[in-house]
Design a protein around this motif. Structure first.
Motif, short mmCIF file in Angstrom:
data_model
loop_
_atom_site.label_atom_id
_atom_site.label_comp_id
_atom_site.label_asym_id
_atom_site.label_seq_id
_atom_site.Cartn_x
_atom_site.Cartn_y
_atom_site.Cartn_z
N ILE A 169 0.64 -1.00 0.02
CA ILE A 169 -0.07 0.04 0.06
C ILE A 169 0.79 1.20 -0.18
O ILE A 169 0.76 2.28 -0.57
CB ILE A 169 -1.06 -0.07 1.27
N LEU A 170 1.92 1.19 0.80
CA LEU A 170 2.88 2.37 0.83
C LEU A 170 3.56 2.57 -0.47
O LEU A 170 4.07 3.60 -0.76
CB LEU A 170 4.04 2.04 1.98
N ALA A 171 3.99 1.18 -1.26
CA ALA A 171 4.52 1.31 -2.41
C ALA A 171 3.75 1.96 -3.47
O ALA A 171 4.29 2.67 -4.46
CB ALA A 171 4.95 -0.19 -2.87
N VAL A 172 2.41 1.90 -3.54
CA VAL A 172 1.52 2.41 -4.47
C VAL A 172 1.77 3.90 -4.18
O VAL A 172 1.95 4.92 -5.29
CB VAL A 172 0.39 1.89 -4.47
N GLU A 173 1.66 4.62 -2.93
CA GLU A 173 1.62 5.78 -2.60
C GLU A 173 3.08 6.50 -3.05
O GLU A 173 3.13 7.48 -3.67
CB GLU A 173 1.55 6.03 -1.17
N GLU A 174 4.22 5.71 -2.93
CA GLU A 174 5.50 6.11 -3.35
C GLU A 174 5.54 6.15 -4.80
O GLU A 174 6.13 7.36 -5.09
CB GLU A 174 6.39 5.07 -2.72
N LEU A 175 4.94 5.15 -5.30
CA LEU A 175 4.94 5.38 -7.04
C LEU A 175 4.16 6.72 -7.45
O LEU A 175 4.48 7.24 -8.22
CB LEU A 175 4.20 4.10 -7.49
N ALA A 176 3.01 6.87 -6.50
CA ALA A 176 1.90 7.83 -7.11
C ALA A 176 3.09 9.10 -7.20
O ALA A 176 2.80 10.17 -7.76
CB ALA A 176 1.02 8.16 -6.40
N ARG A 177 3.77 9.42 -6.12
CA ARG A 177 4.60 10.58 -5.88
C ARG A 177 5.63 10.66 -6.82
O ARG A 177 5.83 11.87 -7.14
CB ARG A 177 5.15 10.63 -4.82
N GLN A 178 6.05 9.52 -7.34
CA GLN A 178 7.13 9.73 -8.49
C GLN A 178 6.44 9.90 -9.65
O GLN A 178 7.37 10.65 -10.74
CB GLN A 178 7.82 8.38 -8.39
N LEU A 179 5.46 9.66 -9.94
CA LEU A 179 4.66 9.76 -11.09
C LEU A 179 4.13 11.32 -11.28
O LEU A 179 3.94 11.73 -12.45
CB LEU A 179 3.52 8.92 -11.38
N HIS A 180 4.07 11.86 -10.30
CA HIS A 180 3.34 13.27 -10.34
C HIS A 180 4.19 14.26 -10.98
O HIS A 180 3.70 15.06 -11.82
CB HIS A 180 3.33 13.70 -8.81
N PRO A 181 5.61 14.32 -10.80
CA PRO A 181 6.07 15.32 -11.62
C PRO A 181 6.38 15.20 -12.98
O PRO A 181 6.69 15.93 -13.80
CB PRO A 181 7.47 15.49 -10.89
N LEU A 182 5.79 13.87 -13.25
CA LEU A 182 6.04 13.41 -14.83
C LEU A 182 4.61 13.60 -15.52
O LEU A 182 4.58 13.51 -16.53
CB LEU A 182 6.20 11.88 -14.97
N GLY A 183 3.60 14.10 -14.58
CA GLY A 183 2.32 14.36 -15.12
C GLY A 183 1.73 13.22 -15.26
O GLY A 183 0.45 13.21 -16.07
N LEU A 184 1.98 12.03 -14.62
CA LEU A 184 1.23 10.82 -14.90
C LEU A 184 0.31 10.30 -13.91
O LEU A 184 -0.19 9.11 -14.09
CB LEU A 184 2.41 9.75 -15.23
N ASP A 185 0.49 10.76 -12.62
CA ASP A 185 -0.23 10.24 -11.70
C ASP A 185 -1.66 10.11 -11.64
O ASP A 185 -2.52 9.40 -10.94
CB ASP A 185 0.27 11.16 -10.07
N GLN A 186 -2.27 10.88 -12.41
CA GLN A 186 -3.78 11.09 -12.85
C GLN A 186 -3.96 10.43 -14.24
O GLN A 186 -5.21 10.54 -14.64
CB GLN A 186 -4.18 12.42 -12.71
N LYS A 187 -2.97 9.61 -14.77
CA LYS A 187 -3.11 9.28 -15.89
C LYS A 187 -3.66 7.88 -15.97
O LYS A 187 -3.65 7.07 -15.17
CB LYS A 187 -2.13 9.53 -16.86
N ARG A 188 -3.97 7.08 -17.12
CA ARG A 188 -4.37 5.79 -17.26
C ARG A 188 -2.92 5.03 -17.28
O ARG A 188 -2.07 5.26 -18.29
CB ARG A 188 -5.08 5.38 -18.38
N ILE A 189 -2.61 4.17 -16.11
CA ILE A 189 -1.27 3.56 -15.98
C ILE A 189 -1.58 2.03 -16.00
O ILE A 189 -2.40 1.79 -15.18
CB ILE A 189 -0.45 4.09 -14.86
N LEU A 190 -0.84 1.26 -16.53
CA LEU A 190 -0.83 -0.22 -16.37
C LEU A 190 0.41 -0.58 -15.52
O LEU A 190 1.61 -0.19 -15.95
CB LEU A 190 -0.61 -0.95 -17.61
#
Length: 338
Positions: A169-190
């Motif tokens: 659960i913490l890993a997904v939170e960590e991943l979302a934080r890393q995707l944010h500056p790439l503009g991908l945290d709210q995008k469709r991700i596989l």
């Protein structure tokens, strides 16, 4: 997250693990690809189990444990990481490995031996579920440790239980934080992950559900029965969410497991796996293993080449570790690549 933060935790890894763009492999897939480097946790030879062990061994320390017992195949990544974590925390590791003793130690088994892990080999009798026999052996070992004045902690196969799985659960939170500056945290991700004992897959599902991300999770099976895996993943994800204080239930029908890349069985090489290992090495200098990540990448490459990734803004490949396995399968890999 507040409930998770209240759990005893032994910090074993270097967080966050890197999220690296894979530009050359992206061209193969027709979709931006990022590698989540769970193989770079900093514990032992690296791998995803460090996230689980932080919580399992945090509790073990709080309970006064002196010994850690776990199980896996002879070349188990989980067993190796558990032994590494135990030694790091000053605990004694005892590994119950499924199979017969081997004269020449290689791969993870060599690393287990270097750490002077106590190892018990078990060959379960035919006609009985192997894990039943192995669990009995672990309980007998634990009883012996207790009799001698120690305090044992048993960690299940693959570290798959609700307590360990909250780490993802913490890993997904960590991943979302890393995707944010790439503009991908709210995008469709596989998110693509190898599925063995189902814990990491379940943790990713739980993390996405807990935080309401629009991420799809694909588990690429490396062994066993898909219906059993679907039920187990849903059960562990639900138990993990409940332990973490979330009122969610996960149903098997909501999950996505791909089982066409197993080959003849767990740990058996396939041509697609070997091609995927070679492709990752040649294009990215990225080393995958023949049991887990190689088969997951084989599925991902096929999806990209058949146009199935066009609906995603990006793919995240969970590199769950397993580098020592390359040195166990070296001759077989060479034979496939001739």
């Amino acid at each position: 997250m507040k409930i998770i933060q209240s759990f005893p935790r032994a910090i074993l890894g270097a967080w966050p693990t890197p999220l690296q763009p894979a530009q050359q492999l992206s061209r193969y897939l027709g979709c931006p690809l990022y590698i989540k480097r769970e193989d770079m946790t900093g514990l032992g030879a690296g791998g995803n189990k460090a996230r689980k062990l932080e919580f399992q061994l945090g509790k073990a320390q709080a309970d006064g444990a002196t010994h850690v017992i776990t199980t896996g195949a002879i070349q188990s990544n989980h067993a190796h990481l558990t032994a590494s974590a135990a030694r790091k925390l000053g605990l004694a590791p005892h590994l119950v490995l499924s199979g017969t003793p081997v004269a020449e130690k290689s791969g993870n088994l060599l690393l287990d031996a270097l750490m002077e892990s106590e190892i018990t080999f078990v060959s379960p009798p035919a006609g009985r579920p192997p894990l039943d026999t192995i669990n009995e052996v672990m309980l007998d070992i634990a009883a012996g440790i207790t009799k001698e004045g120690g305090t044992p902690c048993i960690i299940p196969e693959g570290g798959t239980d609700a307590l360990g799985t909250v780490g993802y659960i913490l890993a997904v939170e960590e991943l979302a934080r890393q995707l944010h500056p790439l503009g991908l945290d709210q995008k469709r991700i596989l998110i693509v992950v190898a599925t063995g004992t189902c814990g990491t897959h379940a943790g990713l599902v739980a993390g996405v559900r807990a935080q309401s991300h629009s991420f799809d999770i694909l588990g690429v099976s490396v062994s066993g029965s898909t219906p059993i895996k679907l039920n187990k993943t849903a059960k562990v994800a639900t138990e993990t969410l409940q332990l973490a204080g979330y009122d969610h239930a996960v149903e098997p029908g909501e999950l996505w497991i791909e089982d066409r890349y197993i080959g003849s069985g767990y740990g058996e090489l396939t041509e697609e796996c070997c091609n995927a290992i070679t492709t990752a090495a040649v294009t990215e200098g990225l080393f995958l293993d023949p049991v887990y990540t190689g088969k997951a990448m084989a599925a991902l490459l096929d999806m990209g080449q058949s146009g199935q990734l066009s609906k995603y803004d990006a793919v995240v490949f969970m590199h769950t570790g397993g580098l020592p396995l390359l040195f166990h399968y070296d001759s077989a890999l060479v034979s496939f690549n001739k």
